[in-house]
Scaffold this motif. Structure first.
Motif, PDB file in Angstrom:
ATOM      1  N   PHE A 172     -26.441  49.049  47.169  1.00  0.00           N
ATOM      2  CA  PHE A 172     -27.704  49.062  47.909  1.00  0.00           C
ATOM      3  C   PHE A 172     -28.834  48.381  47.130  1.00  0.00           C
ATOM      4  O   PHE A 172     -29.698  47.728  47.722  1.00  0.00           O
ATOM      5  N   ASN A 173     -28.825  48.517  45.826  1.00  0.00           N
ATOM      6  CA  ASN A 173     -29.858  47.838  45.035  1.00  0.00           C
ATOM      7  C   ASN A 173     -29.701  46.322  45.103  1.00  0.00           C
ATOM      8  O   ASN A 173     -30.691  45.590  45.100  1.00  0.00           O
ATOM      9  N   ARG A 174     -28.461  45.839  45.176  1.00  0.00           N
ATOM     10  CA  ARG A 174     -28.258  44.406  45.377  1.00  0.00           C
ATOM     11  C   ARG A 174     -28.853  43.976  46.713  1.00  0.00           C
ATOM     12  O   ARG A 174     -29.471  42.901  46.819  1.00  0.00           O
ATOM     13  N   ALA A 175     -28.658  44.803  47.726  1.00  0.00           N
ATOM     14  CA  ALA A 175     -29.203  44.479  49.051  1.00  0.00           C
ATOM     15  C   ALA A 175     -30.723  44.450  49.033  1.00  0.00           C
ATOM     16  O   ALA A 175     -31.347  43.612  49.695  1.00  0.00           O
ATOM     17  N   ILE A 176     -31.333  45.349  48.285  1.00  0.00           N
ATOM     18  CA  ILE A 176     -32.791  45.346  48.147  1.00  0.00           C
ATOM     19  C   ILE A 176     -33.236  44.072  47.451  1.00  0.00           C
ATOM     20  O   ILE A 176     -34.198  43.408  47.875  1.00  0.00           O
TER      21      ILE A 176
ATOM     22  N   ILE B 131     -32.576  44.898  52.890  1.00  0.00           N
ATOM     23  CA  ILE B 131     -33.048  46.215  53.309  1.00  0.00           C
ATOM     24  C   ILE B 131     -34.373  46.510  52.619  1.00  0.00           C
ATOM     25  O   ILE B 131     -34.730  45.872  51.631  1.00  0.00           O
ATOM     26  N   ARG B 132     -35.083  47.480  53.167  1.00  0.00           N
ATOM     27  CA  ARG B 132     -36.428  47.771  52.670  1.00  0.00           C
ATOM     28  C   ARG B 132     -36.393  48.294  51.229  1.00  0.00           C
ATOM     29  O   ARG B 132     -35.465  48.994  50.823  1.00  0.00           O
ATOM     30  N   LYS B 133     -37.460  47.991  50.503  1.00  0.00           N
ATOM     31  CA  LYS B 133     -37.553  48.451  49.121  1.00  0.00           C
ATOM     32  C   LYS B 133     -37.690  49.967  49.030  1.00  0.00           C
ATOM     33  O   LYS B 133     -37.327  50.561  48.017  1.00  0.00           O
ATOM     34  N   ASP B 134     -38.214  50.577  50.075  1.00  0.00           N
ATOM     35  CA  ASP B 134     -38.398  52.034  50.049  1.00  0.00           C
ATOM     36  C   ASP B 134     -37.193  52.778  50.635  1.00  0.00           C
ATOM     37  O   ASP B 134     -37.275  53.975  50.934  1.00  0.00           O
ATOM     38  N   THR B 135     -36.074  52.090  50.778  1.00  0.00           N
ATOM     39  CA  THR B 135     -34.869  52.716  51.319  1.00  0.00           C
ATOM     40  C   THR B 135     -34.484  53.937  50.479  1.00  0.00           C
ATOM     41  O   THR B 135     -34.438  53.874  49.248  1.00  0.00           O
TER      42      THR B 135
ATOM     43  N   GLU C  87     -29.996  57.489  48.455  1.00  0.00           N
ATOM     44  CA  GLU C  87     -29.178  58.711  48.439  1.00  0.00           C
ATOM     45  C   GLU C  87     -28.855  59.162  49.862  1.00  0.00           C
ATOM     46  O   GLU C  87     -27.732  59.607  50.138  1.00  0.00           O
ATOM     47  N   TRP C  88     -29.830  59.087  50.761  1.00  0.00           N
ATOM     48  CA  TRP C  88     -29.572  59.444  52.162  1.00  0.00           C
ATOM     49  C   TRP C  88     -28.497  58.539  52.753  1.00  0.00           C
ATOM     50  O   TRP C  88     -27.606  59.005  53.463  1.00  0.00           O
ATOM     51  N   ALA C  89     -28.618  57.245  52.479  1.00  0.00           N
ATOM     52  CA  ALA C  89     -27.668  56.285  53.042  1.00  0.00           C
ATOM     53  C   ALA C  89     -26.245  56.556  52.546  1.00  0.00           C
ATOM     54  O   ALA C  89     -25.288  56.568  53.333  1.00  0.00           O
ATOM     55  N   ILE C  90     -26.105  56.782  51.243  1.00  0.00           N
ATOM     56  CA  ILE C  90     -24.773  57.037  50.680  1.00  0.00           C
ATOM     57  C   ILE C  90     -24.189  58.327  51.251  1.00  0.00           C
ATOM     58  O   ILE C  90     -23.013  58.382  51.637  1.00  0.00           O
TER      59      ILE C  90
ATOM     60  N   GLN D  54     -31.542  51.717  60.306  1.00  0.00           N
ATOM     61  CA  GLN D  54     -32.668  52.515  59.837  1.00  0.00           C
ATOM     62  C   GLN D  54     -33.374  51.901  58.612  1.00  0.00           C
ATOM     63  O   GLN D  54     -34.507  52.309  58.310  1.00  0.00           O
ATOM     64  N   ILE D  55     -32.737  50.945  57.960  1.00  0.00           N
ATOM     65  CA  ILE D  55     -33.292  50.507  56.672  1.00  0.00           C
ATOM     66  C   ILE D  55     -33.424  48.992  56.545  1.00  0.00           C
ATOM     67  O   ILE D  55     -33.833  48.493  55.490  1.00  0.00           O
TER      68      ILE D  55
END
Length: 204
Positions: free
Chosen positions: A148-152, A157-161, A164-167, A201-202
């Motif tokens: 997810f950090n790579r995606a940010i 995806i949004r920086k404020d994603t 933990e919720w996503a995983i 959502q993100i």
């Protein structure tokens, strides 16, 4: 060079165990513990039974682990093996789909069904287990955090994603089916549906 313990009584100095020997002994104890967890569960597990199964001395076991809780979580971790890498295909959607298409194969290993319920029970009933399971899960989630950090970093995806919720949403679906409902883990289109549901959502 092996460490030598000094002697003053004229006898031969005692050599400290070599690292390889120590590691083999630890593996012997962990393998015995894993087998016992599969056979009798955490509730009936005891250090005495580990000693009997592994043929390793009590003093040696307590040199490396404080109690059966620490021994059990490390045995579970060893039995699972290294944390598998996530996909890195250049797109967060493709990464998630590829990762969660192979996730069912990981969970289909018998170890999850035979050991995980006992470990979960221990985390709820044994005060000595407090924090051990959460620390284990936290470490195992690190690869997904990197995804997810790579995606940010790529701006997908949004920086404020809330990573933990996503995983938890993605992985929790499979654990729920594995431990609660018994429904299939590898239905066609499931990985795509989960990935699209979370990404809706993100997305940035």
């Amino acid at each position: 060079m092996a460490t030598v313990t000094a002697k003053t009584d004229g006898t031969e100095p005692k050599r400290a165990p070599k690292l390889g020997q120590i590691n083999r002994t630890k593996e012997q104890v962990l393998d015995a513990t894993a087998d016992l967890l599969k056979e009798i569960g955490y509730r009936e597990l005891s250090i005495d039974r580990v000693i009997e199964r592994s043929s390793v001395a009590r003093s040696t076991i307590y040199r490396h682990w404080n109690n059966k809780a620490e021994l059990a979580i490390e045995a579970f971790d060893r039995a699972l093996g290294p944390n598998p890498p996530t996909a890195n295909l250049g797109s967060v959607r493709e990464d998630l789909i590829a990762t969660y298409k192979r996730f069912p194969k990981i969970l289909e290993r018998s170890i999850w069904g035979t050991m995980l319920p006992s470990i979960i029970e221990a985390s709820k009933t044994d005060p000595a287990f407090e924090g051990l399971l959460s620390n284990f899960v936290n470490a195992r989630k690190e690869n997904m955090r990197e995804l997810f950090n790579r995606a940010i970093d790529r701006g997908e995806i949004r920086k404020d994603t809330n990573i933990e919720w996503a995983i938890d949403t993605l992985s929790g679906f499979f654990y729920h089916r594995l431990l609660m409902t018994g429904e299939k883990l590898n239905e066609d289109g499931l990985a795509e549906w989960l990935a699209d549901s979370v990404l809706s959502q993100i997305k940035s």
